[in-house]
Design an enzyme around this catalytic site. Structure first.
Site, PDB file in Angstrom:
ATOM      1  N   SER A 171       0.846  -1.204   0.000  1.00 36.71           N
ATOM      2  CA  SER A 171       0.000   0.000   0.000  1.00 36.71           C
ATOM      3  C   SER A 171       0.877   1.248   0.000  1.00 36.71           C
ATOM      4  CB  SER A 171      -0.884   0.013   1.249  1.00 36.71           C
ATOM      5  OG  SER A 171      -1.656   1.194   1.287  1.00 36.71           O
ATOM      6  N   TYR A 221      -4.611  -0.676   9.897  1.00 32.38           N
ATOM      7  CA  TYR A 221      -4.286  -0.977   8.493  1.00 32.38           C
ATOM      8  C   TYR A 221      -2.866  -0.514   8.148  1.00 32.38           C
ATOM      9  CZ  TYR A 221      -4.668  -1.213   3.417  1.00 32.38           C
ATOM     10  OH  TYR A 221      -4.459  -1.510   2.088  1.00 32.38           O
TER      11      TYR A 221
HETATM   12  O1  NJP Z   1     -10.073  -5.416  -1.972  1.00 33.34           O
HETATM   13  P1  NJP Z   1     -11.370  -6.321  -2.190  1.00 33.34           P
HETATM   14  P2  NJP Z   1      -8.882  -4.965  -2.971  1.00 33.34           P
HETATM   15  N1  NJP Z   1      -7.931 -15.302   2.772  1.00 33.34           N
HETATM   16  O2  NJP Z   1     -12.082  -6.274  -0.886  1.00 33.34           O
HETATM   17  C1  NJP Z   1      -9.915 -11.770  -0.347  1.00 33.34           C
HETATM   18  C2  NJP Z   1      -4.598  -3.652  -1.189  1.00 33.34           C
HETATM   19  N2  NJP Z   1      -4.866  -2.232  -1.369  1.00 33.34           N
HETATM   20  O3  NJP Z   1      -8.960  -5.660  -4.240  1.00 33.34           O
HETATM   21  O4  NJP Z   1     -11.862 -14.318   0.675  1.00 33.34           O
HETATM   22  C3  NJP Z   1      -7.979 -15.275   1.428  1.00 33.34           C
HETATM   23  O5  NJP Z   1     -12.084  -5.909  -3.409  1.00 33.34           O
HETATM   24  C4  NJP Z   1     -11.353 -11.465  -0.713  1.00 33.34           C
HETATM   25  O6  NJP Z   1     -12.101 -12.612  -1.068  1.00 33.34           O
HETATM   26  P3  NJP Z   1     -12.908 -13.530   0.016  1.00 33.34           P
HETATM   27  C5  NJP Z   1      -5.358  -4.291  -0.050  1.00 33.34           C
HETATM   28  O7  NJP Z   1      -4.755  -4.025   1.196  1.00 33.34           O
HETATM   29  C6  NJP Z   1      -6.085  -1.803  -1.786  1.00 33.34           C
HETATM   30  O8  NJP Z   1      -8.828  -3.500  -2.954  1.00 33.34           O
HETATM   31  O9  NJP Z   1     -13.802 -14.356  -0.843  1.00 33.34           O
HETATM   32  N3  NJP Z   1      -8.520 -14.266   0.736  1.00 33.34           N
HETATM   33  C7  NJP Z   1     -11.167 -10.647  -1.977  1.00 33.34           C
HETATM   34  O10 NJP Z   1     -11.005 -11.493  -3.099  1.00 33.34           O
HETATM   35  C8  NJP Z   1      -5.280  -5.755  -0.451  1.00 33.34           C
HETATM   36  O11 NJP Z   1      -4.080  -6.330   0.028  1.00 33.34           O
HETATM   37  C9  NJP Z   1      -6.320  -0.412  -1.920  1.00 33.34           C
HETATM   38  O12 NJP Z   1     -13.626 -12.578   0.921  1.00 33.34           O
HETATM   39  C10 NJP Z   1      -9.073 -13.257   1.442  1.00 33.34           C
HETATM   40  C11 NJP Z   1      -9.883  -9.900  -1.740  1.00 33.34           C
HETATM   41  O13 NJP Z   1      -9.200 -10.562  -0.662  1.00 33.34           O
HETATM   42  C12 NJP Z   1      -5.255  -5.718  -1.974  1.00 33.34           C
HETATM   43  O14 NJP Z   1      -5.009  -4.369  -2.332  1.00 33.34           O
HETATM   44  C13 NJP Z   1      -5.308   0.484  -1.638  1.00 33.34           C
HETATM   45  C14 NJP Z   1      -9.054 -13.231   2.847  1.00 33.34           C
HETATM   46  C15 NJP Z   1     -10.102  -8.447  -1.371  1.00 33.34           C
HETATM   47  O15 NJP Z   1     -10.767  -7.793  -2.410  1.00 33.34           O
HETATM   48  C16 NJP Z   1      -6.538  -6.178  -2.627  1.00 33.34           C
HETATM   49  O16 NJP Z   1      -7.640  -5.466  -2.087  1.00 33.34           O
HETATM   50  C17 NJP Z   1      -4.091   0.008  -1.193  1.00 33.34           C
HETATM   51  C18 NJP Z   1      -8.447 -14.309   3.504  1.00 33.34           C
HETATM   52  N4  NJP Z   1      -8.398 -14.378   4.834  1.00 33.34           N
HETATM   53  C19 NJP Z   1      -3.874  -1.339  -1.079  1.00 33.34           C
HETATM   54  N5  NJP Z   1      -9.673 -12.102   3.263  1.00 33.34           N
HETATM   55  C20 NJP Z   1      -7.636   0.130  -2.382  1.00 33.34           C
HETATM   56  N6  NJP Z   1      -8.574  -0.710  -2.813  1.00 33.34           N
HETATM   57  O17 NJP Z   1      -7.810   1.370  -2.345  1.00 33.34           O
HETATM   58  C21 NJP Z   1     -10.057 -11.441   2.163  1.00 33.34           C
HETATM   59  O18 NJP Z   1      -3.136   0.902  -0.901  1.00 33.34           O
HETATM   60  N7  NJP Z   1      -9.696 -12.129   1.056  1.00 33.34           N
END
Ligand code: NJP
Length: 240
Positions: free
Chosen positions: A140, A153
């Site tokens: 991030s 976070y």
């Molecule tokens: O978020 P979202 P992003 N084990 O909520 C999965 C970083 N980031 O795409 O498991 C395995 O749309 C969840 O799926 P499910 C952020 O920190 C973002 O934005 O089925 N998987 C979903 O596929 C993160 O590291 C922004 O609930 C798990 C996915 O994770 C990355 O980008 C800014 C899980 C999340 O999809 C992707 O986030 C930044 C687990 N325990 C960094 N828990 C931003 N969006 O602004 C959740 O600086 N998931």
């Protein structure tokens, strides 16, 4: 370059991770898509229906060691190797520190930090034996500077950044490259949001990040891209 490489993408059920699978598929990467909910199997089905030949889905919570182990075992069983790990799975919330519960603090560290540690650790024996591998972590912008009302976070992403930096030095001698992508605000479902809201029109799009992942993974063997910082042009942020 990436054709027939094998990639594990965590958090692939929506948002950035989902788009990484699309961009990798265009490069003919063999995919293991990973998510903690059943939705991940639908993602694999959608990819297959769109013509992607090599894709398996693994329902695994990256914060649980046994789940991560089976993620690696199923990938090896399907493809016999692992060239790329994308540590994308992550969670977030924004609120004043005194409102953060101990359970919320633990959960965010379990997923964002322990998940990156467990997944990276689990692919190392395979990558070391191959003398090749690329580990890309979606970190991030707040791994490099702080913002208010996000202490949990921010703390996880500072931890992730430190972990990846140390690991990069440790595994370099085995031909393993470790890099991070450090985005600003990306239009996804992150922090209980919804993708495509009008107020997020100026934010980064998932394609911006997914294409950076492809760029980092495609670097020739003599090249290490250790960090890519990307912000929406509209986002004000400190420049070091
Ligand atoms: O978020 P979202 P992003 N084990 O909520 C999965 C970083 N980031 O795409 O498991 C395995 O749309 C969840 O799926 P499910 C952020 O920190 C973002 O934005 O089925 N998987 C979903 O596929 C993160 O590291 C922004 O609930 C798990 C996915 O994770 C990355 O980008 C800014 C899980 C999340 O999809 C992707 O986030 C930044 C687990 N325990 C960094 N828990 C931003 N969006 O602004 C959740 O600086 N998931």
């Amino acid at each position: 370059m990436l054709k027939d490489q094998v990639a594990i993408v965590t958090g692939a059920s929506r948002g950035i991770g989902r788009e990484i699978t699309e961009q990798f598929a265009k490069e003919n990467v063999k995919l293991a898509v990973v998510g903690s909910s059943e939705q991940i199997h639908t993602v694999a089905k959608e990819l297959q229906e769109s013509g992607v030949e090599h894709v398996i889905s693994v329902q695994a919570d990256v914060s649980i060691e046994e789940d991560v182990q089976q993620m690696v075992e199923k990938t090896i069983a399907a493809y016999g190797k692992i060239d790329i790990l994308v540590n994308n799975a992550g969670v977030g919330f924004f609120k004043p520190t005194e409102e953060v519960t101990a359970a919320e603090w633990k959960h965010i560290f379990d997923v964002n930090v322990q998940g990156v540690f467990l997944s990276s650790k689990a692919v190392l024996p395979t990558m070391k034996s191959q003398k090749f591998g690329t580990i890309i972590t979606i970190s991030s912008d707040v791994a490099r500077y702080t913002i208010p009302n996000a202490s949990a976070y921010v703390a996880t992403k500072y931890a992730v950044q430190g972990f990846c930096g140390s690991l990069a030095q440790e595994v370099r001698e085995y031909g393993i490259r470790v890099g991070t992508i450090n985005p600003g605000m990306v239009d996804t479902y992150f922090a209980d949001s919804t993708q495509g809201l009008p107020e997020k029109e100026d934010w980064l799009k998932v394609e911006d990040i997914a294409k950076s992942v492809v760029y980092m993974a495609s670097a020739p063997k003599h090249m290490l891209i250790d960090e890519i910082k990307i912000h929406p042009f509209a986002q004000q942020y400190p420049i070091a």
